[in-house]
Design a protein around this motif. Sequence first.
Motif, PDB file in Angstrom:
ATOM      1  N   GLN A 123      36.703  49.550  49.966  1.00  0.00           N
ATOM      2  CA  GLN A 123      36.785  48.344  49.144  1.00  0.00           C
ATOM      3  C   GLN A 123      35.462  48.018  48.451  1.00  0.00           C
ATOM      4  O   GLN A 123      35.439  47.617  47.282  1.00  0.00           O
ATOM      5  N   SER A 124      34.347  48.179  49.154  1.00  0.00           N
ATOM      6  CA  SER A 124      33.044  47.853  48.565  1.00  0.00           C
ATOM      7  C   SER A 124      32.730  48.765  47.378  1.00  0.00           C
ATOM      8  O   SER A 124      32.135  48.326  46.387  1.00  0.00           O
ATOM      9  N   ASP A 125      33.147  50.044  47.469  1.00  0.00           N
ATOM     10  CA  ASP A 125      32.939  50.979  46.351  1.00  0.00           C
ATOM     11  C   ASP A 125      33.777  50.560  45.145  1.00  0.00           C
ATOM     12  O   ASP A 125      33.315  50.620  43.991  1.00  0.00           O
ATOM     13  N   LEU A 126      35.012  50.112  45.404  1.00  0.00           N
ATOM     14  CA  LEU A 126      35.892  49.654  44.329  1.00  0.00           C
ATOM     15  C   LEU A 126      35.325  48.385  43.689  1.00  0.00           C
ATOM     16  O   LEU A 126      35.353  48.240  42.462  1.00  0.00           O
ATOM     17  N   THR A 128      32.226  47.613  43.465  1.00  0.00           N
ATOM     18  CA  THR A 128      31.085  48.048  42.654  1.00  0.00           C
ATOM     19  C   THR A 128      31.545  48.540  41.287  1.00  0.00           C
ATOM     20  O   THR A 128      30.977  48.168  40.250  1.00  0.00           O
ATOM     21  N   VAL A 129      32.592  49.359  41.281  1.00  0.00           N
ATOM     22  CA  VAL A 129      33.124  49.892  40.018  1.00  0.00           C
ATOM     23  C   VAL A 129      33.627  48.759  39.124  1.00  0.00           C
ATOM     24  O   VAL A 129      33.307  48.704  37.928  1.00  0.00           O
ATOM     25  N   LEU A 130      34.396  47.855  39.694  1.00  0.00           N
ATOM     26  CA  LEU A 130      34.997  46.779  38.897  1.00  0.00           C
ATOM     27  C   LEU A 130      33.953  45.788  38.393  1.00  0.00           C
ATOM     28  O   LEU A 130      34.009  45.329  37.248  1.00  0.00           O
ATOM     29  N   LYS A 131      32.985  45.439  39.244  1.00  0.00           N
ATOM     30  CA  LYS A 131      31.951  44.489  38.832  1.00  0.00           C
ATOM     31  C   LYS A 131      31.045  45.064  37.739  1.00  0.00           C
ATOM     32  O   LYS A 131      30.406  44.305  37.002  1.00  0.00           O
ATOM     33  N   TYR A 132      31.041  46.384  37.635  1.00  0.00           N
ATOM     34  CA  TYR A 132      30.268  47.040  36.562  1.00  0.00           C
ATOM     35  C   TYR A 132      30.931  46.798  35.198  1.00  0.00           C
ATOM     36  O   TYR A 132      30.315  47.018  34.159  1.00  0.00           O
ATOM     37  N   HIS A 133      32.162  46.333  35.219  1.00  0.00           N
ATOM     38  CA  HIS A 133      32.884  46.031  33.976  1.00  0.00           C
ATOM     39  C   HIS A 133      32.826  44.545  33.618  1.00  0.00           C
ATOM     40  O   HIS A 133      33.468  44.115  32.658  1.00  0.00           O
ATOM     41  N   VAL A 134      32.080  43.767  34.402  1.00  0.00           N
ATOM     42  CA  VAL A 134      32.041  42.305  34.213  1.00  0.00           C
ATOM     43  C   VAL A 134      30.624  41.848  33.902  1.00  0.00           C
ATOM     44  O   VAL A 134      29.662  42.285  34.532  1.00  0.00           O
ATOM     45  N   VAL A 135      30.527  40.942  32.935  1.00  0.00           N
ATOM     46  CA  VAL A 135      29.233  40.385  32.529  1.00  0.00           C
ATOM     47  C   VAL A 135      29.317  38.862  32.629  1.00  0.00           C
ATOM     48  O   VAL A 135      30.333  38.264  32.267  1.00  0.00           O
ATOM     49  N   SER A 136      28.267  38.232  33.122  1.00  0.00           N
ATOM     50  CA  SER A 136      28.229  36.768  33.175  1.00  0.00           C
ATOM     51  C   SER A 136      28.097  36.207  31.760  1.00  0.00           C
ATOM     52  O   SER A 136      27.357  36.746  30.935  1.00  0.00           O
ATOM     53  N   GLY A 137      28.815  35.130  31.506  1.00  0.00           N
ATOM     54  CA  GLY A 137      28.783  34.526  30.175  1.00  0.00           C
ATOM     55  C   GLY A 137      29.914  35.051  29.307  1.00  0.00           C
ATOM     56  O   GLY A 137      30.526  36.079  29.605  1.00  0.00           O
ATOM     57  N   GLU A 138      30.193  34.330  28.245  1.00  0.00           N
ATOM     58  CA  GLU A 138      31.268  34.719  27.324  1.00  0.00           C
ATOM     59  C   GLU A 138      30.668  35.365  26.077  1.00  0.00           C
ATOM     60  O   GLU A 138      29.953  34.714  25.311  1.00  0.00           O
ATOM     61  N   ILE A 139      30.951  36.646  25.897  1.00  0.00           N
ATOM     62  CA  ILE A 139      30.413  37.404  24.757  1.00  0.00           C
ATOM     63  C   ILE A 139      31.576  37.883  23.898  1.00  0.00           C
ATOM     64  O   ILE A 139      32.348  38.758  24.306  1.00  0.00           O
ATOM     65  N   THR A 140      31.721  37.338  22.730  1.00  0.00           N
ATOM     66  CA  THR A 140      32.789  37.768  21.818  1.00  0.00           C
ATOM     67  C   THR A 140      32.378  39.076  21.151  1.00  0.00           C
ATOM     68  O   THR A 140      31.208  39.486  21.202  1.00  0.00           O
ATOM     69  N   THR A 159      25.244  43.889  34.029  1.00  0.00           N
ATOM     70  CA  THR A 159      26.574  43.516  34.519  1.00  0.00           C
ATOM     71  C   THR A 159      26.447  42.683  35.789  1.00  0.00           C
ATOM     72  O   THR A 159      25.360  42.561  36.369  1.00  0.00           O
ATOM     73  N   VAL A 160      27.566  42.114  36.238  1.00  0.00           N
ATOM     74  CA  VAL A 160      27.600  41.352  37.485  1.00  0.00           C
ATOM     75  C   VAL A 160      27.205  42.241  38.659  1.00  0.00           C
ATOM     76  O   VAL A 160      26.602  41.776  39.634  1.00  0.00           O
ATOM     77  N   GLU A 161      27.511  43.522  38.570  1.00  0.00           N
ATOM     78  CA  GLU A 161      27.179  44.468  39.638  1.00  0.00           C
ATOM     79  C   GLU A 161      25.663  44.635  39.757  1.00  0.00           C
ATOM     80  O   GLU A 161      25.154  44.923  40.838  1.00  0.00           O
ATOM     81  N   GLY A 162      24.957  44.426  38.644  1.00  0.00           N
ATOM     82  CA  GLY A 162      23.497  44.549  38.665  1.00  0.00           C
ATOM     83  C   GLY A 162      22.968  45.670  37.797  1.00  0.00           C
ATOM     84  O   GLY A 162      21.817  45.617  37.338  1.00  0.00           O
ATOM     85  N   ALA A 163      23.787  46.703  37.569  1.00  0.00           N
ATOM     86  CA  ALA A 163      23.372  47.821  36.721  1.00  0.00           C
ATOM     87  C   ALA A 163      23.616  47.479  35.245  1.00  0.00           C
ATOM     88  O   ALA A 163      24.307  46.520  34.912  1.00  0.00           O
ATOM     89  N   GLU A 164      23.023  48.296  34.355  1.00  0.00           N
ATOM     90  CA  GLU A 164      23.098  48.003  32.926  1.00  0.00           C
ATOM     91  C   GLU A 164      24.152  48.827  32.192  1.00  0.00           C
ATOM     92  O   GLU A 164      24.491  49.942  32.607  1.00  0.00           O
TER      93      GLU A 164
END
Length: 209
Positions: A123-126, A128-140, A159-164
């Motif tokens: 679950q933690s690996d999943l 990590t993958v999903l949070k790499y697709h999420v960014v804080s804030g609303e960016i159109t 990203t929310v995961e921490g990586a760029e």
Amino acid sequence: MKIKHLLIVAILSAFAFTSCEDNKKKEQEEKMEMERMEAEEGATREADMKMEQEKMEMQSNSIAAKAMATPGLSTLVSALQSAELATMMNEDEGPFTVFAPSNDAFAKVPKATLDNLMMKENQSDLQTVLKYHVVSGEITSADLAQAIKDNNGTYTFKTVEGAELNAMMSGDKIMLKDGNGKTATVIQADVDASNGVVHVIDAVVMKKS
């Protein structure tokens, strides 16, 4: 003796009258207090109902709700549920910008790899993958395109995961490049939600391994 008797009667009558008046006053005060409390309770109930209605409306338009209502994102929804991240996208957290891989994007991931990620022990690996697709804030998409232009063709964000992730233009399309150099194209932009915005992409991105 008669005068004394009359005086006693008068005093008792006055006491009884005062006591009666006090009781009426007390009853009136108690009645007013009950009415005040009932009014406050009614106002509180009304406020709670309004808040609950607003919450339900917000949740019905949340990122999670939008994803659930989109057949082409059903694999992402299953992944969010397996990773126990659906609540994060459903409640009043955010706003977030989600680069949502389509079902076809997930289909490009080797089945064994995807099945392995969906297992409870991974679950933690999943996450990590999903949070790499999420960014804080609303960016159109317009914001992203402008940021790419302002940064000489490549805009890097965390990203929310921490990586760029890196964003760039390919013609009039926005592309993402992950930590391994793999790219994904935004195929549907600006799906507006109550707690952010969703951009559908054609590949799953991964942080540098």
